[in-house]
Design a protein around this motif. Structure first.
Motif, PDB file in Angstrom:
ATOM      1  N   GLU A 119       0.822  -1.215   0.000  1.00 57.52           N
ATOM      2  CA  GLU A 119       0.000   0.000   0.000  1.00 57.52           C
ATOM      3  C   GLU A 119       0.857   1.267   0.000  1.00 57.52           C
ATOM      4  OE1 GLU A 119      -3.068   0.311   2.967  1.00 57.52           O
ATOM      5  OE2 GLU A 119      -3.351  -1.863   2.959  1.00 57.52           O
ATOM      6  N   PHE A 120       2.095   1.148   0.450  1.00 51.57           N
ATOM      7  CA  PHE A 120       2.956   2.314   0.617  1.00 51.57           C
ATOM      8  C   PHE A 120       4.102   2.359  -0.389  1.00 51.57           C
ATOM      9  CE2 PHE A 120       1.022   1.240   4.678  1.00 51.57           C
ATOM     10  CZ  PHE A 120       0.375   2.431   4.961  1.00 51.57           C
ATOM     11  N   GLU A 121       4.118   1.401  -1.303  1.00 57.67           N
ATOM     12  CA  GLU A 121       5.201   1.290  -2.272  1.00 57.67           C
ATOM     13  C   GLU A 121       5.287   2.541  -3.149  1.00 57.67           C
ATOM     14  OE1 GLU A 121       6.880  -2.200  -5.187  1.00 57.67           O
ATOM     15  OE2 GLU A 121       5.257  -2.627  -3.803  1.00 57.67           O
ATOM     16  N   ASP A 122       6.494   3.140  -3.172  1.00 49.39           N
ATOM     17  CA  ASP A 122       6.794   4.346  -3.951  1.00 49.39           C
ATOM     18  C   ASP A 122       5.851   5.512  -3.659  1.00 49.39           C
ATOM     19  OD1 ASP A 122       9.088   3.344  -5.261  1.00 49.39           O
ATOM     20  OD2 ASP A 122       7.799   2.225  -6.650  1.00 49.39           O
ATOM     21  N   LYS A 123       5.367   5.582  -2.433  1.00 51.66           N
ATOM     22  CA  LYS A 123       4.479   6.672  -2.011  1.00 51.66           C
ATOM     23  C   LYS A 123       5.222   7.603  -1.071  1.00 51.66           C
ATOM     24  CE  LYS A 123       0.493   5.104  -3.755  1.00 51.66           C
ATOM     25  NZ  LYS A 123      -0.103   3.896  -3.533  1.00 51.66           N
ATOM     26  N   ARG A 124       4.677   8.798  -0.976  1.00 49.10           N
ATOM     27  CA  ARG A 124       5.148   9.759   0.018  1.00 49.10           C
ATOM     28  C   ARG A 124       4.297   9.509   1.259  1.00 49.10           C
ATOM     29  NH1 ARG A 124       4.300  15.239  -2.544  1.00 49.10           N
ATOM     30  NH2 ARG A 124       5.505  15.960  -0.770  1.00 49.10           N
ATOM     31  N   VAL A 125       4.933   9.068   2.338  1.00 51.84           N
ATOM     32  CA  VAL A 125       4.200   8.632   3.520  1.00 51.84           C
ATOM     33  C   VAL A 125       4.542   9.518   4.712  1.00 51.84           C
ATOM     34  CG1 VAL A 125       3.775   6.723   5.115  1.00 51.84           C
ATOM     35  CG2 VAL A 125       4.187   6.258   2.688  1.00 51.84           C
ATOM     36  N   VAL A 126       3.500   9.937   5.411  1.00 51.80           N
ATOM     37  CA  VAL A 126       3.696  10.654   6.669  1.00 51.80           C
ATOM     38  C   VAL A 126       3.100   9.789   7.779  1.00 51.80           C
ATOM     39  CG1 VAL A 126       1.580  12.054   6.445  1.00 51.80           C
ATOM     40  CG2 VAL A 126       3.410  12.820   7.940  1.00 51.80           C
ATOM     41  N   VAL A 127       3.907   9.521   8.782  1.00 50.06           N
ATOM     42  CA  VAL A 127       3.457   8.791   9.962  1.00 50.06           C
ATOM     43  C   VAL A 127       2.973   9.842  10.952  1.00 50.06           C
ATOM     44  CG1 VAL A 127       4.103   7.217  11.819  1.00 50.06           C
ATOM     45  CG2 VAL A 127       5.118   6.939   9.541  1.00 50.06           C
ATOM     46  N   LYS A 128       1.678   9.795  11.259  1.00 51.96           N
ATOM     47  CA  LYS A 128       1.094  10.797  12.144  1.00 51.96           C
ATOM     48  C   LYS A 128       1.724  10.734  13.526  1.00 51.96           C
ATOM     49  CE  LYS A 128      -3.057  12.102  11.989  1.00 51.96           C
ATOM     50  NZ  LYS A 128      -4.514  12.215  12.088  1.00 51.96           N
ATOM     51  N   GLY A 129       1.933  11.895  14.102  1.00 52.62           N
ATOM     52  CA  GLY A 129       2.603  11.973  15.388  1.00 52.62           C
ATOM     53  C   GLY A 129       1.690  12.215  16.567  1.00 52.62           C
ATOM     54  N   CYS A 130       0.515  12.766  16.329  1.00 53.25           N
ATOM     55  CA  CYS A 130      -0.415  13.053  17.424  1.00 53.25           C
ATOM     56  C   CYS A 130      -1.478  11.963  17.490  1.00 53.25           C
ATOM     57  CB  CYS A 130      -1.098  14.399  17.208  1.00 53.25           C
ATOM     58  SG  CYS A 130       0.057  15.776  17.214  1.00 53.25           S
ATOM     59  N   SER A 131      -1.767  11.512  18.698  1.00 52.33           N
ATOM     60  CA  SER A 131      -2.824  10.518  18.846  1.00 52.33           C
ATOM     61  C   SER A 131      -3.457  10.637  20.224  1.00 52.33           C
ATOM     62  CB  SER A 131      -2.282   9.114  18.631  1.00 52.33           C
ATOM     63  OG  SER A 131      -1.336   8.789  19.612  1.00 52.33           O
ATOM     64  N   LYS A 132      -4.644  10.081  20.334  1.00 52.47           N
ATOM     65  CA  LYS A 132      -5.370  10.112  21.605  1.00 52.47           C
ATOM     66  C   LYS A 132      -4.907   8.996  22.535  1.00 52.47           C
ATOM     67  CE  LYS A 132      -9.442  12.054  19.394  1.00 52.47           C
ATOM     68  NZ  LYS A 132      -9.539  11.646  18.011  1.00 52.47           N
ATOM     69  N   VAL A 133      -4.268   7.977  21.968  1.00 55.39           N
ATOM     70  CA  VAL A 133      -3.738   6.878  22.786  1.00 55.39           C
ATOM     71  C   VAL A 133      -2.214   6.983  22.796  1.00 55.39           C
ATOM     72  CG1 VAL A 133      -5.676   5.348  22.279  1.00 55.39           C
ATOM     73  CG2 VAL A 133      -3.611   5.211  20.889  1.00 55.39           C
ATOM     74  N   SER A 134      -1.627   6.393  23.798  1.00 60.47           N
ATOM     75  CA  SER A 134      -0.172   6.410  23.906  1.00 60.47           C
ATOM     76  C   SER A 134       0.422   5.342  22.994  1.00 60.47           C
ATOM     77  CB  SER A 134       0.238   6.161  25.356  1.00 60.47           C
ATOM     78  OG  SER A 134       1.631   6.197  25.476  1.00 60.47           O
ATOM     79  N   VAL A 135       1.130   5.788  21.970  1.00 62.10           N
ATOM     80  CA  VAL A 135       1.793   4.879  21.037  1.00 62.10           C
ATOM     81  C   VAL A 135       3.261   4.789  21.463  1.00 62.10           C
ATOM     82  CG1 VAL A 135       2.434   4.473  18.636  1.00 62.10           C
ATOM     83  CG2 VAL A 135       0.228   5.534  19.166  1.00 62.10           C
ATOM     84  N   PRO A 136       3.752   3.577  21.735  1.00 67.32           N
ATOM     85  CA  PRO A 136       5.150   3.449  22.164  1.00 67.32           C
ATOM     86  C   PRO A 136       6.128   3.910  21.084  1.00 67.32           C
ATOM     87  CG  PRO A 136       3.970   1.338  22.375  1.00 67.32           C
ATOM     88  CD  PRO A 136       3.073   2.290  21.657  1.00 67.32           C
ATOM     89  N   VAL A 137       7.216   4.498  21.504  1.00 64.65           N
ATOM     90  CA  VAL A 137       8.258   4.935  20.576  1.00 64.65           C
ATOM     91  C   VAL A 137       8.736   3.749  19.740  1.00 64.65           C
ATOM     92  CG1 VAL A 137      10.581   5.895  20.398  1.00 64.65           C
ATOM     93  CG2 VAL A 137       8.971   6.852  22.048  1.00 64.65           C
ATOM     94  N   SER A 138       8.776   2.570  20.344  1.00 65.34           N
ATOM     95  CA  SER A 138       9.217   1.379  19.612  1.00 65.34           C
ATOM     96  C   SER A 138       8.343   1.109  18.388  1.00 65.34           C
ATOM     97  CB  SER A 138       9.222   0.153  20.524  1.00 65.34           C
ATOM     98  OG  SER A 138       7.913  -0.146  20.970  1.00 65.34           O
ATOM     99  N   ALA A 139       7.064   1.471  18.448  1.00 62.54           N
ATOM    100  CA  ALA A 139       6.170   1.277  17.298  1.00 62.54           C
ATOM    101  C   ALA A 139       6.575   2.213  16.157  1.00 62.54           C
ATOM    102  CB  ALA A 139       4.721   1.517  17.702  1.00 62.54           C
ATOM    103  N   TYR A 140       6.941   3.445  16.477  1.00 59.82           N
ATOM    104  CA  TYR A 140       7.393   4.387  15.450  1.00 59.82           C
ATOM    105  C   TYR A 140       8.702   3.913  14.824  1.00 59.82           C
ATOM    106  CZ  TYR A 140       3.813   7.653  16.991  1.00 59.82           C
ATOM    107  OH  TYR A 140       2.602   8.238  17.286  1.00 59.82           O
ATOM    108  N   VAL A 141       9.590   3.401  15.658  1.00 60.52           N
ATOM    109  CA  VAL A 141      10.864   2.891  15.152  1.00 60.52           C
ATOM    110  C   VAL A 141      10.626   1.708  14.214  1.00 60.52           C
ATOM    111  CG1 VAL A 141      13.014   1.734  15.826  1.00 60.52           C
ATOM    112  CG2 VAL A 141      12.217   3.725  17.112  1.00 60.52           C
ATOM    113  N   GLU A 142       9.756   0.797  14.615  1.00 58.80           N
ATOM    114  CA  GLU A 142       9.483  -0.392  13.807  1.00 58.80           C
ATOM    115  C   GLU A 142       8.825  -0.033  12.475  1.00 58.80           C
ATOM    116  OE1 GLU A 142       9.288  -4.520  12.776  1.00 58.80           O
ATOM    117  OE2 GLU A 142      10.619  -3.227  13.928  1.00 58.80           O
TER     118      GLU A 142
END
Length: 171
Positions: A119-142
């Motif tokens: 779904e993301f192949e050769d796309k410009r992707v932005v990983v959203k940084g704000c969320s209502k739940v706590s997303v672990p930093v490890s998830a962003y790294v992965e």
């Protein structure tokens, strides 16, 4: 009087947004502390522990996400944690050795592993940084590790204000 058309440049930019908050598993999180099974708060006796395992109502963990810990400084053999995992597995959604943070990391990593990278192949992707739940930093790294080989570019933040992370070199 001249009229100007308002153009949403973000909407027409071709940027694909990935919101890790959408990967949040809504199931209940539970800590199973083995300390309650310790003899005199110090050691785990196999016979007593096996009796507990045989008689405990494991169905109460149905659909829950379980972190197994021992909050006491005690002698707990590795097989005891393994036996707990064996008992919990048919009922729980997820079982991990560790606290709630370790459990959350596992839940997110399991969800990230199911992402269809095509779904993301050769796309410009932005990983959203704000969320209502706590997303672990490890998830962003992965997710960054997994997306880098397939995307055209990778950014962090919101589509209107991003931090560039990676841009595929031009051939």
């Amino acid at each position: 009087m001249e009229t100007y058309e308002i153009v949403n440049r973000v909407a027409t930019s071709g940027i694909v947004s990935l919101d890790l908050e959408e990967l949040y598993h809504p199931g209940e999180r539970v800590i199973f502390d083995i300390k309650d099974q310790l003899f005199q708060g110090l050691i785990l006796r196999e016979k007593d522990f096996r009796e507990f395992l045989k008689n405990h109502d494991w169905s109460q963990y149905t659909g829950k996400n379980i972190g197994i810990i021992c909050s006491e400084d005690a002698i707990v053999p590795t097989w005891a944690y393994m036996l707990l995992a064996v008992q919990l597995q048919p009922f729980a959604n997820s079982v991990v050795f560790g606290d709630l943070n370790a459990l959350e990391e596992k839940l997110f990593n399991d969800a990230i592993a199911k992402i269809d990278l095509k779904e993301f192949e050769d796309k410009r992707v932005v990983v959203k940084g704000c969320s209502k739940v706590s997303v672990p930093v490890s998830a962003y790294v992965e997710v960054a590790r997994l997306l880098k080989p397939v995307v055209k570019s990778l950014m962090f933040g919101e589509p209107c204000s991003t931090v560039p992370l990676y841009k595929k070199p031009r051939p």
